[in-house]
Write an enzyme that holds these catalytic residues in place. Sequence first.
Site, PDB file in Angstrom:
ATOM      1  N   LYS A   1      15.273   0.886   0.464  1.00 55.77           N
ATOM      2  CA  LYS A   1      14.477   2.125   0.418  1.00 55.77           C
ATOM      3  C   LYS A   1      13.428   2.092   1.525  1.00 55.77           C
ATOM      4  CE  LYS A   1      10.921   2.406  -2.563  1.00 55.77           C
ATOM      5  NZ  LYS A   1       9.611   2.695  -1.947  1.00 55.77           N
ATOM      6  N   ASN A   2      12.746   0.946   1.673  1.00 57.08           N
ATOM      7  CA  ASN A   2      11.619   0.871   2.600  1.00 57.08           C
ATOM      8  C   ASN A   2      12.023   0.710   4.053  1.00 57.08           C
ATOM      9  OD1 ASN A   2      10.041   1.270   0.412  1.00 57.08           O
ATOM     10  ND2 ASN A   2       9.308  -0.837   0.260  1.00 57.08           N
TER      11      ASN A   2
ATOM     12  N   CYS B   1      -1.838   6.591  -5.220  1.00 59.14           N
ATOM     13  CA  CYS B   1      -0.832   6.439  -6.276  1.00 59.14           C
ATOM     14  C   CYS B   1      -1.378   5.412  -7.265  1.00 59.14           C
ATOM     15  CB  CYS B   1       0.499   6.013  -5.683  1.00 59.14           C
ATOM     16  SG  CYS B   1       0.496   4.318  -5.134  1.00 59.14           S
TER      17      CYS B   1
ATOM     18  N   ARG C   1      -4.363   4.017  -1.105  1.00 61.25           N
ATOM     19  CA  ARG C   1      -3.346   4.142  -0.051  1.00 61.25           C
ATOM     20  C   ARG C   1      -3.822   5.038   1.121  1.00 61.25           C
ATOM     21  NH1 ARG C   1       1.628   3.034  -2.656  1.00 61.25           N
ATOM     22  NH2 ARG C   1       2.515   2.609  -0.609  1.00 61.25           N
TER      23      ARG C   1
ATOM     24  N   ASP D   1       5.713  -6.442  -3.364  1.00 59.38           N
ATOM     25  CA  ASP D   1       6.683  -5.656  -4.134  1.00 59.38           C
ATOM     26  C   ASP D   1       7.494  -6.496  -5.106  1.00 59.38           C
ATOM     27  OD1 ASP D   1       7.481  -3.283  -1.476  1.00 59.38           O
ATOM     28  OD2 ASP D   1       5.751  -3.543  -2.775  1.00 59.38           O
TER      29      ASP D   1
ATOM     30  N   ARG E   1      12.983   6.081  -8.396  1.00 58.59           N
ATOM     31  CA  ARG E   1      12.548   6.233  -7.004  1.00 58.59           C
ATOM     32  C   ARG E   1      13.079   5.111  -6.127  1.00 58.59           C
ATOM     33  NH1 ARG E   1       6.802   5.791  -6.458  1.00 58.59           N
ATOM     34  NH2 ARG E   1       7.473   5.866  -4.307  1.00 58.59           N
TER      35      ARG E   1
HETATM   36  C1  EPZ Z   1       4.806  -0.153   2.349  1.00 60.85           C
HETATM   37  O1  EPZ Z   1       3.776   0.704   1.912  1.00 60.85           O
HETATM   38  C2  EPZ Z   1       5.878  -0.096   1.274  1.00 60.85           C
HETATM   39  N1  EPZ Z   1       6.379   1.279   1.146  1.00 60.85           N
HETATM   40  C3  EPZ Z   1       5.292  -0.578  -0.050  1.00 60.85           C
HETATM   41  O2  EPZ Z   1       6.352  -0.589  -1.006  1.00 60.85           O
HETATM   42  C4  EPZ Z   1       4.782  -2.010   0.135  1.00 60.85           C
HETATM   43  O3  EPZ Z   1       4.188  -2.451  -1.065  1.00 60.85           O
HETATM   44  C5  EPZ Z   1       3.742  -2.037   1.273  1.00 60.85           C
HETATM   45  O4  EPZ Z   1       4.328  -1.499   2.484  1.00 60.85           O
HETATM   46  C6  EPZ Z   1       3.240  -3.447   1.562  1.00 60.85           C
HETATM   47  O5  EPZ Z   1       4.319  -4.264   1.881  1.00 60.85           O
HETATM   48  C7  EPZ Z   1       7.264   1.729   2.060  1.00 60.85           C
HETATM   49  O6  EPZ Z   1       7.642   1.029   2.992  1.00 60.85           O
HETATM   50  C8  EPZ Z   1       7.761   3.138   1.868  1.00 60.85           C
HETATM   51  P1  EPZ Z   1       0.629  -0.740   3.893  1.00 60.85           P
HETATM   52  P2  EPZ Z   1       2.571   1.119   2.933  1.00 60.85           P
HETATM   53  O7  EPZ Z   1       0.254   0.343   4.839  1.00 60.85           O
HETATM   54  O8  EPZ Z   1       3.095   1.207   4.296  1.00 60.85           O
HETATM   55  C9  EPZ Z   1      -4.062  -0.560   3.268  1.00 60.85           C
HETATM   56  C10 EPZ Z   1       7.400  -0.178  -3.052  1.00 60.85           C
HETATM   57  O9  EPZ Z   1       7.175  -0.595  -4.199  1.00 60.85           O
HETATM   58  N2  EPZ Z   1      -4.056   0.480   4.302  1.00 60.85           N
HETATM   59  O10 EPZ Z   1       1.248  -1.987   4.422  1.00 60.85           O
HETATM   60  O11 EPZ Z   1       1.878   2.300   2.360  1.00 60.85           O
HETATM   61  C11 EPZ Z   1      -3.355  -0.100   1.997  1.00 60.85           C
HETATM   62  O12 EPZ Z   1      -4.240   0.636   1.173  1.00 60.85           O
HETATM   63  C12 EPZ Z   1       6.238   0.258  -2.165  1.00 60.85           C
HETATM   64  O13 EPZ Z   1       8.545  -0.069  -2.526  1.00 60.85           O
HETATM   65  C13 EPZ Z   1      -5.261   1.038   4.719  1.00 60.85           C
HETATM   66  O14 EPZ Z   1      -6.333   0.681   4.226  1.00 60.85           O
HETATM   67  O15 EPZ Z   1       1.627  -0.155   2.785  1.00 60.85           O
HETATM   68  C14 EPZ Z   1      -2.937  -1.409   1.376  1.00 60.85           C
HETATM   69  O16 EPZ Z   1      -4.013  -1.949   0.659  1.00 60.85           O
HETATM   70  C15 EPZ Z   1       4.902   0.135  -2.881  1.00 60.85           C
HETATM   71  N3  EPZ Z   1      -5.249   2.003   5.682  1.00 60.85           N
HETATM   72  C16 EPZ Z   1      -2.630  -2.291   2.580  1.00 60.85           C
HETATM   73  O17 EPZ Z   1      -3.300  -1.672   3.704  1.00 60.85           O
HETATM   74  C17 EPZ Z   1      -4.067   2.436   6.253  1.00 60.85           C
HETATM   75  O18 EPZ Z   1      -4.109   3.321   7.140  1.00 60.85           O
HETATM   76  C18 EPZ Z   1      -1.144  -2.413   2.911  1.00 60.85           C
HETATM   77  O19 EPZ Z   1      -0.641  -1.085   2.989  1.00 60.85           O
HETATM   78  C19 EPZ Z   1      -2.858   1.852   5.821  1.00 60.85           C
HETATM   79  C20 EPZ Z   1      -2.872   0.870   4.849  1.00 60.85           C
END
Ligand code: EPZ
Length: 419
Positions: A22-23, A116, A121, A306, A398
């Site tokens: 998915k990711n 979420c 996020r 995850d 999802r």
């Molecule tokens: C991706 O989410 C995945 N989703 C998530 O999988 C996964 O948990 C996550 O990466 C971490 O590996 C998809 O790929 C669709 P991040 P993403 O940006 O990109 C903070 C699942 O269960 N952050 O790496 O949204 C954020 O709040 C889902 O399949 C900021 O502060 O995650 C978090 O604490 C859940 N500002 C951390 O960084 C930003 O602009 C990591 O988030 C971006 C992120």
Amino acid sequence: MDKFLIQGGNKLEGEVRISGAKNAALPLLAAMILAETPMTLRNVPNLKDVNTLVKLIGGLGVTISYAGDTVISDASTLDNQFAPYELVKTMRASILVLGPLLARYGEAKVSLPGGCAIGSRPVDQHLKALEALGAQIEVENGYVHAKVDGRLKGGEVIFDMVTVGGTENILIAATLAEGVTTIRNAAREPEITDLAQMLIKMGAKIEGLDTDTLIVTGVEKLHGCEYAVVADRIETGSYLAAAAMTGGRVKTTHTDPALLECVLEKFEEMGAEVTRGDDWIELDMMGKRPKAVSFRTLPHPDFPTDMQAQLMAVNAIGRGFATISETIFENRFMHVPELSRMGANIQVEGNDAVVTGVDKLSAAPVMATDLRASFSLVLAALAAEGETLVDRIYHIDRGYEDIEAKLQSIGAQIKRVSE
Ligand code: EPZ
């Protein structure tokens, strides 16, 4: 609202075919917007999130079809750059269309994704990175308005924290920027490498794959290609956890051990026998009760956030106790109160949880709160005595393709009931 009815106590044994990730599918679909000529993406998992993004991309005017596991698109018919709140709110990864729209069309209006269950996020890093390439960005009325005069300009991007989505957005945008872009503190998840490999096949120039520094030399345009989505490492780990949970033996096929080595080592620490093939992995728990193991979630190649909920469920019936630290998201222990209702002994202090294994969990009505938490409740129900009702399983649809069929094929007594 659909629920799962699960009769616990069966040892799970058999073979599960793993779907495309998915990711990976989500950023790959967003990147297809860049192609000047038609392209085909295979091994696309049939999931709610994927269908939502296909619908959103179709709403941009792209000619897109999705049949079986294959998506065919022709972005030459794209006629607007607007991603509405109605769609983005249901699937926050829609923010990934911002980079490609800006890079190819010089303008985009994309709804801010909501937070979420697992955290706020924010997308500040995405916006800061695009501004570093010359984008003018305004956020008003819940929308990101981004535009650039002419082309984005290559530059240096340094992320304040490792962000998977942020890395994907800027990687996609940089492929068409003028000049060279250096992305530092880039995420190294396998889904990023998969995205880079498809972009390279479309004509992009990217170096530093699998490292935390990506160097992108912009090109004028990208063409279509045929590509297949990488296997889902989290789905793989989730089904292997089902074997660890029930003392069984499960073989996952159409996957790749290299994608989740850190998780496999944790299963071995639990006492499981893990056999690695080229495109398969077998976990044999040999009828034993797993040993509880501690871990901390970190960016790849360390333990993936995850998989945190799923391994917490296994620890809940483990021998001994373990400490789990969630360092990525601020609120990713929503499964704890539900597991506790089933008899788990888990103490949460901030981002740390101490799990003391119990001999047996007992069935109880529980409620899914987010995607991976849902799977952890299914795992608990598979091991619990009695019949468990898991509510709000739309979360699980999802991210897990054909979950009942796959679990039934390895001996689980699970059925979907609609009430
Ligand atoms: C991706 O989410 C995945 N989703 C998530 O999988 C996964 O948990 C996550 O990466 C971490 O590996 C998809 O790929 C669709 P991040 P993403 O940006 O990109 C903070 C699942 O269960 N952050 O790496 O949204 C954020 O709040 C889902 O399949 C900021 O502060 O995650 C978090 O604490 C859940 N500002 C951390 O960084 C930003 O602009 C990591 O988030 C971006 C992120």
